[in-house]
Design a protein around this motif. Structure first.
Motif, PDB file in Angstrom:
ATOM      1  N   THR A 142       0.661  -1.201  -0.018  1.00  0.00           N
ATOM      2  CA  THR A 142      -0.058   0.147  -0.067  1.00  0.00           C
ATOM      3  C   THR A 142       0.900   1.378   0.029  1.00  0.00           C
ATOM      4  O   THR A 142       1.746   1.342   0.928  1.00  0.00           O
ATOM      5  CB  THR A 142      -0.971   0.029   1.267  1.00  0.00           C
ATOM      6  OG1 THR A 142      -1.374  -1.233   1.321  1.00  0.00           O
ATOM      7  CG2 THR A 142      -1.959   1.130   1.184  1.00  0.00           C
ATOM      8  N   THR A 143       0.729   2.001  -0.968  1.00  0.00           N
ATOM      9  CA  THR A 143       1.502   3.171  -1.072  1.00  0.00           C
ATOM     10  C   THR A 143       0.673   4.487  -0.856  1.00  0.00           C
ATOM     11  O   THR A 143      -0.345   4.590  -1.589  1.00  0.00           O
ATOM     12  CB  THR A 143       2.496   3.370  -2.521  1.00  0.00           C
ATOM     13  OG1 THR A 143       2.915   2.384  -2.792  1.00  0.00           O
ATOM     14  CG2 THR A 143       2.929   4.721  -2.641  1.00  0.00           C
ATOM     15  N   LEU A 144       0.979   5.351   0.026  1.00  0.00           N
ATOM     16  CA  LEU A 144       0.170   6.375   0.394  1.00  0.00           C
ATOM     17  C   LEU A 144       0.341   7.761  -0.200  1.00  0.00           C
ATOM     18  O   LEU A 144       1.770   7.811  -0.875  1.00  0.00           O
ATOM     19  CB  LEU A 144       0.158   6.544   1.985  1.00  0.00           C
ATOM     20  CG  LEU A 144      -0.369   5.239   2.546  1.00  0.00           C
ATOM     21  CD1 LEU A 144      -0.372   5.632   4.224  1.00  0.00           C
ATOM     22  CD2 LEU A 144      -1.554   4.815   2.387  1.00  0.00           C
ATOM     23  N   THR A 145      -0.119   8.618  -0.244  1.00  0.00           N
ATOM     24  CA  THR A 145       0.340   9.922  -0.709  1.00  0.00           C
ATOM     25  C   THR A 145       1.276  10.742   0.336  1.00  0.00           C
ATOM     26  O   THR A 145       2.036  11.666   0.088  1.00  0.00           O
ATOM     27  CB  THR A 145      -1.129  10.967  -0.723  1.00  0.00           C
ATOM     28  OG1 THR A 145      -1.756  11.209   0.434  1.00  0.00           O
ATOM     29  CG2 THR A 145      -2.065  10.523  -1.927  1.00  0.00           C
ATOM     30  N   MET A 146       1.044  10.256   1.557  1.00  0.00           N
ATOM     31  CA  MET A 146       2.010  10.726   2.687  1.00  0.00           C
ATOM     32  C   MET A 146       3.194   9.843   3.160  1.00  0.00           C
ATOM     33  O   MET A 146       3.049   8.720   2.867  1.00  0.00           O
ATOM     34  CB  MET A 146       1.176  11.056   4.080  1.00  0.00           C
ATOM     35  CG  MET A 146       0.493   9.740   4.503  1.00  0.00           C
ATOM     36  SD  MET A 146      -1.022   9.904   5.529  1.00  0.00           S
ATOM     37  CE  MET A 146      -2.246  10.199   4.208  1.00  0.00           C
ATOM     38  N   HIS A 147       4.233  10.476   3.815  1.00  0.00           N
ATOM     39  CA  HIS A 147       5.387   9.749   4.310  1.00  0.00           C
ATOM     40  C   HIS A 147       4.716   8.936   5.674  1.00  0.00           C
ATOM     41  O   HIS A 147       3.720   9.328   6.330  1.00  0.00           O
ATOM     42  CB  HIS A 147       6.629  10.286   4.696  1.00  0.00           C
ATOM     43  CG  HIS A 147       7.469  10.772   3.608  1.00  0.00           C
ATOM     44  ND1 HIS A 147       7.085  11.668   2.542  1.00  0.00           N
ATOM     45  CD2 HIS A 147       8.432  10.159   3.114  1.00  0.00           C
ATOM     46  CE1 HIS A 147       8.034  11.779   1.644  1.00  0.00           C
ATOM     47  NE2 HIS A 147       8.875  10.641   2.038  1.00  0.00           N
TER      48      HIS A 147
END
Length: 449
Positions: free
Chosen positions: A38-43
């Motif tokens: 899962t890759t988010l828009t946030m760190h």
């Protein structure tokens, strides 16, 4: 945060019929440790991620299970320790990672790690399949985003930490098939499948080669649009053709390229259980994809799939698998013999299929959550197969993740993409990388009985 062992033990601590057989198989050959990325828009913020997992474990308490050897069997053992969260620095370069069920993982059969904006969920199939694990992962991501202070609203598609725990989620879903009529279809065929030679170095199976293919669904044209709800109809024959071209010099007379499709049984036999619940269906490639109109190929593949997806046929396939589990790891069988018999099940799988397909389908989640997610896809290691494909429908793209051995080049996947494009299915290779897969070794399970 910890939670009560006594409350956990009220659940049924069984891996289920399908999950049990994986407890006796080396994950390097069986490919039984899967991953969600899962890759988010946030760190990613570690404290909030740790808190989200801690908040959710009492809700998903049937996942709080380790393993131990009791007598001649491997059994689930309840855990109440906190779940560790790792910064995933070494997955690409490390030769050794903590094994499933090890002390480094707190005894758990899953591992949660992160790197920059991505979160990785690795888990063993004895706990759950992709559809079941997806419910836990969505809940963690939803809780994490909320803890970070971003506004998200639940539309009913996410289980929240303060929802009551559901004991049914931990039961064996195959038990409900006992009274379902099952019949062996007249077309049932066990085709001799081509399988690639085993890797020279067993440790090489711990390195997973990932290539990702994206198909923008809005740009698909022509007759294929009618088959998008069942993408295996065109994915299977085209990838089979690419494999056939790659290995045609090694395929013996009478062998076929055969795909093993892990069919999620929940739509056919509804259940709230999150345990592993699938049945394999197969498509044998007849090496004539380029000799017939593609519409004819699509129609024949879909008819074969539809026939196998009838309720009585699925029940037959599932019960057939359940009998294999009973013969291999039932009561009264010595531990060493269980390891041997379950290992022979892998050999049988090799002879019955060349590669596997796992279609997770469309991921349902609130729009307020989806806006913070860039990628969400499963990774299924190929194990002993020539390749493994996982499919997910997310944000308007059909994402096909292809895995193989570290030494594999891009020729098969590149040819697969060429074939897709030649049949009005726009596709491109969007990513390629390697990572070290966590191991599960049944022979190393300590005898704590």
């Amino acid at each position: 945060m910890t939670f009560s062992t006594s409350s956990l033990m009220q659940n049924n601590l069984t891996p289920g019929s399908a999950g049990e057989i994986f407890l006796y198989q080396d994950s390097r050959k069986s490919g039984s440790v899967h991953r969600f990325v899962t890759t988010l828009t946030m760190h990613v913020r570690r404290p909030q991620l740790e808190q989200a997992v801690a908040d959710l474990m009492p809700r998903f308490r049937h996942f709080a299970a380790g393993v131990r050897k009791e007598g001649e069997s491997i059994v689930f053992s309840p855990l109440d320790a906190g779940v560790p969260v790792f910064e995933s620095r070494d997955d690409l370069v490390s030769d050794t990672l903590p094994e499933m069920g090890s002390a480094e993982l707190g005894g758990y059969l899953f591992r949660i790690s992160y790197s920059q904006k991505s979160i990785f969920f690795d888990w063993h199939l004895s706990l759950s399949d992709g559809k079941g694990m997806l419910e836990f992962i969505k809940a963690v991501i939803f809780r994490y985003v909320r803890l970070c202070g971003f506004p998200v609203r639940n539309d009913g598609t996410v289980k929240e930490f303060d929802d009551p725990s559901n004991a049914i989620e931990g039961i064996d879903p195959y038990e409900r098939l006992d009274d379902i009529p099952a019949s062996r279809p007249v077309w049932y065929m066990d085709a001799a499948a081509f399988s690639i030679p085993p890797a020279e170095d067993g440790s090489a199976a711990e390195k997973v080669h990932v290539q990702q293919v994206r198909i923008p669904l809005a740009r698909v044209k022509g007759q294929v649009k009618e088959y998008l709800s069942l993408p295996e109809s065109f994915i299977s024959p085209l990838f089979s053709h690419a494999l056939y071209e790659r290995f045609r010099g090694q395929i013996r007379q009478g062998e076929y390229i055969v795909s093993s499709i892990k069919e999620n049984l929940r739509p056919h036999f509804p259940t709230a259980s999150l345990r592993t619940f699938f049945s394999p269906v197969t498509l044998a490639y007849n090496r004539k994809v380029d000799e017939y109109p593609f519409g004819t190929v699509l129609m024949s593949q879909k008819k074969l799939l539809d026939a196998q997806l009838r309720q009585d046929a699925l029940a037959y396939s599932a019960k057939r698998m359940m009998k294999t589990v009973e013969r291999s790891c039932g009561e009264g069988i010595p531990f060493g013999e269980k390891l041997r018999l379950c290992g022979s099940c892998l050999d049988t799988a090799e002879r019955s299929a060349s590669f596997s397909i796992c279609n997770v389908g469309k991921i349902a989640m609130p729009e307020s959550l989806q806006q913070y997610i860039v990628e969400f896809y499963p990774v299924v290691p190929s194990g002993s197969y020539a390749g493994a494909l996982s499919i997910v429908n997310f944000r308007g793209d059909l994402v096909v993740t292809v895995t193989g051995r570290p030494e594999d080049d891009m020729s098969v996947t590149s040819r697969f993409v060429e074939l897709l494009n030649s049949h009005d299915i726009p596709a491109f290779i969007s990513d390629e990388y390697w990572f070290t897969q966590i191991r599960y070794l049944p022979e190393k399970i300590a005898d704590n009985g």
